[in-house]
Design an enzyme around this catalytic site. Structure first.
Site, PDB file in Angstrom:
ATOM      1  N   LYS A   1      95.371  45.150  21.893  1.00 39.58           N
ATOM      2  CA  LYS A   1      95.784  45.520  23.248  1.00 39.58           C
ATOM      3  C   LYS A   1      97.311  45.485  23.370  1.00 39.58           C
ATOM      4  CE  LYS A   1      96.093  41.262  25.854  1.00 39.58           C
ATOM      5  NZ  LYS A   1      96.264  40.790  27.194  1.00 39.58           N
TER       6      LYS A   1
ATOM      7  N   LYS B   1      95.735  33.322  20.644  1.00 42.33           N
ATOM      8  CA  LYS B   1      97.078  32.749  20.833  1.00 42.33           C
ATOM      9  C   LYS B   1      97.298  31.507  19.984  1.00 42.33           C
ATOM     10  CE  LYS B   1      98.314  34.948  25.069  1.00 42.33           C
ATOM     11  NZ  LYS B   1      98.785  34.924  26.417  1.00 42.33           N
TER      12      LYS B   1
ATOM     13  N   LYS C   1     102.485  41.572  26.268  1.00 41.33           N
ATOM     14  CA  LYS C   1     103.868  41.120  26.433  1.00 41.33           C
ATOM     15  C   LYS C   1     104.307  40.298  25.243  1.00 41.33           C
ATOM     16  CE  LYS C   1     103.173  39.894  31.192  1.00 41.33           C
ATOM     17  NZ  LYS C   1     102.138  38.878  31.020  1.00 41.33           N
TER      18      LYS C   1
HETATM   19  N1  AQP Z   1      96.706  45.966  27.490  1.00 40.27           N
HETATM   20  C1  AQP Z   1      96.233  45.793  28.696  1.00 40.27           C
HETATM   21  N2  AQP Z   1      95.477  46.753  29.277  1.00 40.27           N
HETATM   22  C2  AQP Z   1      94.994  46.587  30.532  1.00 40.27           C
HETATM   23  N3  AQP Z   1      95.238  45.486  31.290  1.00 40.27           N
HETATM   24  C3  AQP Z   1      95.984  44.509  30.745  1.00 40.27           C
HETATM   25  N4  AQP Z   1      96.411  43.317  31.214  1.00 40.27           N
HETATM   26  C4  AQP Z   1      97.165  42.713  30.267  1.00 40.27           C
HETATM   27  N5  AQP Z   1      97.237  43.482  29.175  1.00 40.27           N
HETATM   28  C5  AQP Z   1      96.518  44.612  29.437  1.00 40.27           C
HETATM   29  C6  AQP Z   1      96.121  42.795  32.541  1.00 40.27           C
HETATM   30  O1  AQP Z   1      97.361  42.457  33.147  1.00 40.27           O
HETATM   31  C7  AQP Z   1      97.185  41.304  33.962  1.00 40.27           C
HETATM   32  C8  AQP Z   1      98.272  40.303  33.685  1.00 40.27           C
HETATM   33  O2  AQP Z   1      98.047  39.588  32.573  1.00 40.27           O
HETATM   34  P1  AQP Z   1      98.830  38.244  32.245  1.00 40.27           P
HETATM   35  O3  AQP Z   1     100.252  38.340  32.587  1.00 40.27           O
HETATM   36  O4  AQP Z   1      98.095  37.087  32.802  1.00 40.27           O
HETATM   37  O5  AQP Z   1      98.709  38.149  30.719  1.00 40.27           O
HETATM   38  P2  AQP Z   1      97.733  38.748  29.684  1.00 40.27           P
HETATM   39  O6  AQP Z   1      96.434  39.188  30.245  1.00 40.27           O
HETATM   40  O7  AQP Z   1      97.616  37.759  28.569  1.00 40.27           O
HETATM   41  O8  AQP Z   1      98.586  40.018  29.328  1.00 40.27           O
HETATM   42  P3  AQP Z   1      99.713  40.212  28.306  1.00 40.27           P
HETATM   43  O9  AQP Z   1     100.563  41.304  28.793  1.00 40.27           O
HETATM   44  O10 AQP Z   1      99.102  40.374  26.969  1.00 40.27           O
HETATM   45  O11 AQP Z   1     100.591  38.896  28.366  1.00 40.27           O
HETATM   46  P4  AQP Z   1     100.844  37.780  27.289  1.00 40.27           P
HETATM   47  O12 AQP Z   1     101.176  38.506  26.034  1.00 40.27           O
HETATM   48  O13 AQP Z   1     101.971  36.993  27.859  1.00 40.27           O
HETATM   49  O14 AQP Z   1      99.593  36.980  27.158  1.00 40.27           O
HETATM   50  C9  AQP Z   1      95.767  40.813  33.747  1.00 40.27           C
HETATM   51  O15 AQP Z   1      94.963  41.267  34.815  1.00 40.27           O
HETATM   52  C10 AQP Z   1      95.353  41.483  32.480  1.00 40.27           C
HETATM   53  O16 AQP Z   1      93.973  41.706  32.429  1.00 40.27           O
END
Ligand code: AQP
Length: 333
Positions: free
Chosen positions: A196, A113, A199
């Site tokens: 992966k 990030k 969001k």
């Molecule tokens: N691609 C993925 N596959 C499986 N699990 C995933 N998680 C996120 N992406 C995947 C799981 O979703 C939960 C919520 O995560 P978060 O909102 O704390 O943010 P993150 O892990 O950083 O997920 P994102 O969607 O990629 O959000 P941004 O882009 O905002 O950082 C967690 O349990 C995560 O493991």
């Protein structure tokens, strides 16, 4: 008695990775008799990256609506917003005094990030895993259902729990176990099988959001990157074909069958045949969730009432644990 804690950031709408990697597991925990579940929307985490203050409150409510629409029952689970329980931030500061910079620097999410602009990254982004540790330890949670990407942060939480116990010669914090057993613990981007689904990816075409219409789901799956080979007749044949493996994993997870069975069903077929079948299962599975979310968002007062009640319940536990930590650390309380 197990105590579960997990959360998601209101950075944008939830996608299939969030749902299949974590949220689906949360619902299963809620049905276990010996288990207490606490699920939060981690808004304090969401402000570690660029965000819109105008949208934060509504995005937070939308994530809560997504939890409920996916099956979280506020009567069975404690559902709340992280910033409504100030004890998370208070414990974070105490844990920050024990967190080593070297370990935080090794966190891959920070590296991803912060990108090339590490020197300009905010302290909040750097300290993100310490706040996550506080989210978990403030409830003395024993299990944390997450996707695979959060494993490293969970290790740090375990590390901080034992550092605290050793430094103060107590057996206070349990070692929380990551539960990475969702039907698809690592869902990949639809456009690049080495990244992966996320969001914060700039392109919306890389992910399927829980709010996407059937037409949009169909468009995204049709345009998903694949290769020109047909589907093999065994799983080994998907090795080195990350995009193909991802679509097969999605089909299996959405229809609650094994990947082996998907392969048996579609062996020898081209993606031109497989993708429409995947669209059907995705639309069938997601449409009721989207409809329920929309209904809930039409009645925001009801969501807000659940969240107020949840925060009150969460604070009862968090406040008591914080007081005990302060006592152990020698504060004048
Ligand atoms: N691609 C993925 N596959 C499986 N699990 C995933 N998680 C996120 N992406 C995947 C799981 O979703 C939960 C919520 O995560 P978060 O909102 O704390 O943010 P993150 O892990 O950083 O997920 P994102 O969607 O990629 O959000 P941004 O882009 O905002 O950082 C967690 O349990 C995560 O493991």
């Amino acid at each position: 008695m197990k105590r579960i804690l997990s959360g998601m950031q209101p950075t944008s709408q939830l996608h299939l990775g969030n749902y299949l990697g974590a949220l689906k597991n949360w619902v299963a925990f809620q049905e276990q008799a010996d288990t207490q579940c606490l699920y939060c929307v981690v808004d304090l985490h969401a402000i570690t990256v660029d965000y819109s203050p105008k949208q934060l409150a509504n995005s937070t409510r939308e994530i809560a609506a997504a939890y409920i629409a996916a099956g979280i029952d506020p009567k069975k689970s404690t559902l709340f917003v992280q910033s409504h329980v100030p004890e998370h931030s208070q414990l974070m500061w105490l844990l920050a005094t024990m967190a080593q910079m070297g370990k935080l620097e090794r966190m891959t999410q920070f590296k991803d990030k912060a990108g090339k602009n590490k020197e300009r990254a905010g302290l909040g982004l750097f300290a993100y895993p310490v706040l996550m540790a506080a989210d978990i330890l403030i409830y003395k949670a024993t299990h944390v259902p997450v996707g695979e990407d959060q494993k490293q942060h969970l290790e740090l939480t375990r590390d901080l729990a034992s550092t605290f116990n050793t430094r103060y010669d107590v057996d206070f914090f349990p070692q929380p176990d990551p539960v990475i057993t969702g039907p698809a613990p690592r869902v990949m981007s639809l456009r690049d099988g080495s990244r992966k689904m996320s969001k914060s990816d700039d392109s919306d075409m890389t992910r399927i959001n829980l709010t996407d219409t059937p037409d949009l789901i169909a468009k995204k799956i049709k345009k998903a990157k694949t290769d020109s080979d047909p589907l093999p007749d065994n799983l080994k044949g998907l090795e080195g074909r990350a995009e193909a493996m991802n679509l097969v994993t999605l089909y299996a997870a959405l229809s609650d069958i094994k990947k082996e069975d998907v392969i048996k069903k579609f062996a020898g077929q081209q993606f031109g045949k497989f993708k429409p079948a995947l669209i059907d299962v995705a639309v069938e599975h997601l449409t009721p969730i989207t409809e329920r979310m929309n209904e809930l968002m039409d009645n925001p007062d009801q969501i807000d009432r659940f969240l107020v009640e949840g925060a009150n319940n969460a604070r009862t536990i968090a406040n008591e644990n914080l007081r005990q930590v302060q006592k152990i650390m020698g504060f004048f309380i």
